[in-house]
Motif scaffolding. Structure first.
Motif: not given
Length: 383
Positions: A362, A338, A347-348, A364, A342
């Motif tokens: 998530a 995690h 973005a979760y 990206c 990030q």
């Protein structure tokens, strides 16, 4: 080696013979007193000191000392010893057939590309040609970064750090199967699918996974405790091979073996989300491509190492115009992943209950990834 003008190594020009005191000791004395040989622990010694040391070594039961030559020139020194006859056996449960060794390469006056690696390969193949040898054993000084790279490239696995009388050392082992797998993997690095140079870390690259040569490495990695989130522990080689055969033959997924400075360093998979089971769990968009990443067992902590591997993968994926978003679905318990994802812009969004795990979903985009890169970052790459 001062007369050698070759730019590549002809391995047929290597020869070995037993140490000859009167002829070889002056040469060895010069080598061991050089700064590059500090881990040999014989600096500031006289010729007589060196002769006394090697007289004692050659008279030790279960030990052999050999002088190596390239094109007729002294090129390396090799010491081999049966661990059961050596004090090293006090530091682990030595097995019959465990052969330890030390190697010192001649000072490089005119560097030849890959010369030390070729020396290393020659001596390993020489030792493994003896049927009584079941495993090779090394105990290099923990500070000796160059030998760690060679050992890993040859397939050695470090198990622990041991405190020997004159040094703290890694204890590592290599079987024939490990060496053959690592050598085959390394020989297939060129052509690379993608490569990237990172300041102070070196060269990251990868190529498509090749089951015949890579399966022993992958089986070892996925069965380690650190790889528990990969969900392949307690699997056989055949089970791992079956899994990756399915991935390679799939029309929507790919698998790759990655390297750092020519040493196998990571495994990663990409998949087209619309044709993958993950597509049943969210509103898939055209251009969604997922990735899974497994880094090789770490021998030591290098700050930012795994992050640079992830950067290498992201840059490759986002070079493809068909990729609009990269997606990940890591296990919710995998805190390290995690943090990494990030850092590169993921973005979760929400949690998913998948068949074998509870995961975060998530995403990206190129814009999200680009926003994480410092303006001063200099990257070189090719495809």
């Amino acid at each position: 080696m001062s007369d050698t003008k070759l730019t590549q190594v002809d391995t047929t020009l290597f020869t070995l013979r037993a140490l000859q005191m009167e002829q070889d000791i002056p040469i060895i004395h010069d080598w061991v007193n050089r700064e590059y040989a500090r881990y040999w622990q014989m600096q500031h010694t006289s010729t007589e000191d060196v002769k006394a040391v090697y007289t004692a070594i050659t008279q030790t039961k279960g030990t052999q000392v050999l002088m190596g030559f390239y094109a007729g020139h002294p090129a390396f020194l090799l010491e081999c010893y049966w661990v059961n006859e050596d004090p090293l056996s006090n530091y682990y449960d030595a097995m019959p057939g465990d052969l330890g060794f030390h190697i010192l390469v001649a000072p490089a006056e005119k560097p030849i590309h890959n010369f030390t690696w070729n020396v290393f390969s020659v001596i390993i193949e020489y030792m493994l040609s003896e049927p009584a040898v079941h495993r090779l054993v090394v105990e290099p000084d923990v500070r000796n970064e160059k030998i760690h790279i060679l050992n890993k490239r040859a397939g050695f696995e470090y198990q622990k750090i041991i405190s020997l009388p004159q040094k703290d050392a890694y204890l590592g082992f290599c079987t024939r199967e490990q060496y053959n797998a690592a050598k085959s993997a390394g020989s297939s690095i060129i052509p690379q699918l993608f490569s990237r140079q990172v300041t102070q870390m070196g060269h990251f690259s990868f190529r498509p996974l090749q089951l015949d040569t890579d399966i022993f490495l992958i089986h070892n990695w996925v069965n380690r405790e650190y790889a528990k989130y990969w969900q392949m522990q307690h699997t056989s080689i055949e089970q791992v091979k079956h899994t990756y055969t399915s991935i390679i033959q799939s029309k929507h997924a790919q698998a790759f073996l990655g390297f750092c400075n020519n040493v196998p360093a990571f495994l990663w998979e990409s998949y087209y989300a619309a044709n993958d089971p993950i597509g049943k769990y969210y509103d898939v968009q055209e251009g969604d491509y997922g990735l899974h990443l497994l880094v090789a067992p770490p021998d030591r902590v290098i700050h930012g190492y795994t992050l640079q591997i992830l950067h290498t993968i992201m840059q490759y994926m986002l070079m493809n115009d068909a990729v609009k978003r990269v997606i990940v679905e890591p296990d919710i318990r995998n805190e390290k992943m995690h943090v990494l994802t990030q850092k590169v812009g993921f973005a979760y969004t929400r949690e998913l209950q998948l068949p074998h795990k509870k995961a975060y979903l998530a995403f990206c985009t190129r814009e999200q990834y680009a926003a994480t890169l410092p303006a001063a970052t200099l990257l070189t790459q090719k495809n």
